[in-house]
Scaffold this motif. Sequence first.
Motif, PDB file in Angstrom:
ATOM      1  N   LYS A  35      16.386  29.788  46.292  1.00 51.58           N
ATOM      2  CA  LYS A  35      17.058  28.312  46.345  1.00 51.58           C
ATOM      3  C   LYS A  35      17.917  28.551  47.523  1.00 51.58           C
ATOM      4  CE  LYS A  35      20.307  25.442  43.984  1.00 51.58           C
ATOM      5  NZ  LYS A  35      21.434  25.022  42.870  1.00 51.58           N
ATOM      6  N   ARG A  36      17.892  27.430  48.238  1.00 51.12           N
ATOM      7  CA  ARG A  36      18.804  27.156  49.558  1.00 51.12           C
ATOM      8  C   ARG A  36      20.165  26.794  49.063  1.00 51.12           C
ATOM      9  NH1 ARG A  36      19.599  22.680  53.175  1.00 51.12           N
ATOM     10  NH2 ARG A  36      19.865  23.453  55.282  1.00 51.12           N
ATOM     11  N   MET A  57      19.601  31.800  51.923  1.00 48.06           N
ATOM     12  CA  MET A  57      19.374  31.986  50.716  1.00 48.06           C
ATOM     13  C   MET A  57      20.103  32.832  49.635  1.00 48.06           C
ATOM     14  SD  MET A  57      15.782  34.754  49.564  1.00 48.06           S
ATOM     15  CE  MET A  57      14.803  33.935  50.674  1.00 48.06           C
ATOM     16  N   SER A 103      10.113  27.115  46.429  1.00 47.81           N
ATOM     17  CA  SER A 103      11.448  26.616  46.446  1.00 47.81           C
ATOM     18  C   SER A 103      11.341  25.206  46.213  1.00 47.81           C
ATOM     19  CB  SER A 103      12.183  26.793  47.919  1.00 47.81           C
ATOM     20  OG  SER A 103      13.404  26.631  47.724  1.00 47.81           O
ATOM     21  N   GLY A 130      13.109  21.664  46.865  1.00 42.62           N
ATOM     22  CA  GLY A 130      14.135  21.019  47.823  1.00 42.62           C
ATOM     23  C   GLY A 130      13.822  20.296  49.066  1.00 42.62           C
ATOM     24  N   CYS A 144      14.344  23.363  53.219  1.00 49.16           N
ATOM     25  CA  CYS A 144      13.877  24.602  52.369  1.00 49.16           C
ATOM     26  C   CYS A 144      13.249  25.399  53.125  1.00 49.16           C
ATOM     27  CB  CYS A 144      13.560  24.099  50.938  1.00 49.16           C
ATOM     28  SG  CYS A 144      14.612  23.865  49.789  1.00 49.16           S
ATOM     29  N   THR A 183      14.378  28.542  54.416  1.00 53.12           N
ATOM     30  CA  THR A 183      14.583  29.814  53.374  1.00 53.12           C
ATOM     31  C   THR A 183      13.394  30.452  52.975  1.00 53.12           C
ATOM     32  OG1 THR A 183      16.159  28.152  52.252  1.00 53.12           O
ATOM     33  CG2 THR A 183      15.758  29.964  50.971  1.00 53.12           C
ATOM     34  N   HIS A 207       6.306  24.940  48.898  1.00 50.38           N
ATOM     35  CA  HIS A 207       7.677  24.284  49.051  1.00 50.38           C
ATOM     36  C   HIS A 207       7.456  22.904  48.184  1.00 50.38           C
ATOM     37  CE1 HIS A 207      10.143  21.673  52.009  1.00 50.38           C
ATOM     38  NE2 HIS A 207      10.844  21.675  50.706  1.00 50.38           N
TER      39      HIS A 207
END
Lengths: 592, 253
Positions: B8-9, B35, B62, B64, B68, B71, B85
Amino acid sequence: MHRFLSTFASRAKPCRNSFFSSIPNPSSSILCGFSSLCTPIKGWRGFSGESGGRESLLYDVVIVGAGPAGLSAAIRLKQLCRERSADLSVCVLEKGSEVGAHIISGNVFEPRALDELIPNWKDEGAPVEVRVSSDRFLLLMKDRALPLPSPFDNKGNYVISLSQLVRWMASKAEEMGVEIYPGFAACEILYDKDQKVVGVATNDMGVAKDGSKRETFQPGVEVKGRVTLLAEGCRGSLSEKIIRDHKLRDKGQGQHQTYAIGIKEVWEIEEGKHKPGSVLHTVGWPLDNNTYGGSFLYHMKDRQIALGLVVALDYHNPYLSPFDEFQKLKHHPSIKSLLEGGNVLEYGARTLNEGGFQSIPFPVFPGGAVIGCSAGYLNVPKIKGSHTAMKSGMLAAEATFRKLAEGVPMESYWDSLKKSWVWEELHKARNYRPAFKFGLLPGLAISALERYIFRGRLPLTLKHGKPDHEATEFAGLHDPIQYPKPDGIVSFDVPTSLYRSNTNHEHDQPAHLCLRDPAIPELVNLPLYAGPESRYCPARVYEYVSDEKHGPKLQINAQNCLHCKACDIKDPKQNIEWTVPEGGGGPGYTVM
Amino acid sequence: MKIMVAVKRVIDYAVKIRVKSDKSGVEMSNVKMSMNPFCEIGVEEALRIREAGAASEVVAVSVGPAQCADTLRTALAMGADRAIHVVSGSLGPVLPLSVAKILKALVEIERPGLLILGKQAIDDDCNQTGQMVAGLLKWPQGTFASKVLLDKEKQVATVEREVDGGLETLSLDLPAVITTDLRLNQPRYATLPNIMKAKSKVIKKVTLEELNVEIKSDLEVVQVTEPPKRKAGVIVSSVDELIDKLKNEARVL
């Protein structure tokens, strides 16, 4: 650029020791225009295996520091490549955790260099928006303020956050193919057998406080370039070494560099008090007539204001604490009313150059050049250095391109500097700051003469006073200064302020502040000068701590360091050497 | 066996957080993001398992907005093989149950033998996603892991958990969900050559429609305020004064 990487990445993984320099350059057809004076590795980035246990990365140009000068040089290089259908790989190393994290400046920005570099910066969304709307200058006394005619001409200038501008410049640079690596600190200069600089090496990461290797140990990496540009900002650690080793000050304008420390906060103030573009400068209180300095207060957008105090480091009283003078300043009636009801967003500090024209070093060394504030192009009477730093980077890029594409020696950089508006501007501004070595009032008088009558045309050039570290007088000649306690509303203590700088360092690493002689603090600094480092450091890194058994001993809280370099400059015996800690540490400025 | 790691960012842990003046949330503009530290520990653990030979591939995922990808690049630079992603666009922060549903959909496509997550994110401190996705997948879970040992032949993970009472050791049949706690490992630094290599590794973009997941937020953030300012302490001069204050002011007696 990335198509090269994908070719090598697939080969790079299994065999780190093979020599990729022997693989023919797939893009050699683009580079046939280059003269034979250049070495065969051109427009190329690759792994050259390991030397001395460290991996090497090869670039055409390596730039240390992703600040205004470094990024201007990178962007200009890529522009020249586009114009002349050439291909140069450019790598920028940045010790901050992200681009802009270590950038702090007033800042009233003169867009002259930006206009030249990226003429359509407005359409490209540069965070340069707030035009200067008013320009005031006050002489402060303890509870009063006397308006004086403003010595500045800020028409056409903007109030900006340099940290934000640099971040935007980095995105433009990356769009053009520049590789920027934040979180990597260049700690060592690499030389070849002919003493020519061939690049830099990054810090080993994961070294414990006692010097042993931690679980996460990673050796540093050698980043080699055919040309290396050092753009570390004021008193850059590698730049200072190069300047010393190659005697660049003597080869240049000859004088030593002089400095000031700037301590700044960005506040968010109440709506009705905010006037975007309003610019205020003050002189006088709280500084005395023997200490050069002044404050600034600039209104940015979003109800934010930049407020700071700049104190020249050639002050005499070892009991002076620039941080506490700044806290005092905020209580002045002209300033306090503005701050009440607001809150502080960020705090930070950094030293800046004040030597100007007389202190410009010869910037070229075998293998590269020193650019930006690492050399020192700040215009003191204008208090602006961003535009000249950027221009110095652009000129360095042009000289670098001439060297790599046409074999013209890097010394052409010096000639182009002397023909540029940077030289002309600094020449005109050269006699303001040195005039203040005679005191505040004579300085103001001579400055007024320079500004309105002579305009830099006098055939004489004033010399600087003593170097800053020699200007500190013995503590016995002065009385300790009693600073008021912070009130927590407008003035604050150091830990509170430091928290607002988002400063962080990996705690389990060797202290990056080195004492050349560990005995000097207790033998010289404390008895003769009352330990000035415990006062001028804006992060209170240096503390004299006593316990029952021993007298006061210097304790270095390196983790607090704001990377301002004041200690490297002001230590009376020049005993403190600022070296670069593990990359990614230090302050985290975003709106400074 | 594949290992999937969810990252997660979040706002960088060293940044001083500010609440927005309209109290709708935390100031996110001009703020450094990184991160989640527990996710870094998750990526590190996945890499160690792969390096020990018990897994063949580490996939970082991830959920987002566009950023993202940064990250995920960090995860790739640490050593992950590829990344996915899931673009959530302008939906705002995606809550744990939605993330769990998305991870379930990804797991059904990728079929990893192990799903590793950080125990909680440092922005919302929910500590829910790992547990929820294990429930949705009906997989065994080892949360707050401070030690993980994988037995490749028996396809079993032995997880030591840090619980309130001390340490609990669980044996989980793979596939399983593990969430990481602080003492599991020390994440490695991403070296410069690895960051360069990561630029050419693949980040696959996937939309919510492709996964057939609908995000419906059943929680609404009403207000975010700063904690009340700490008042200055008071030095009492006698025990009687202390008892009086405890009884009449603090009302705890």
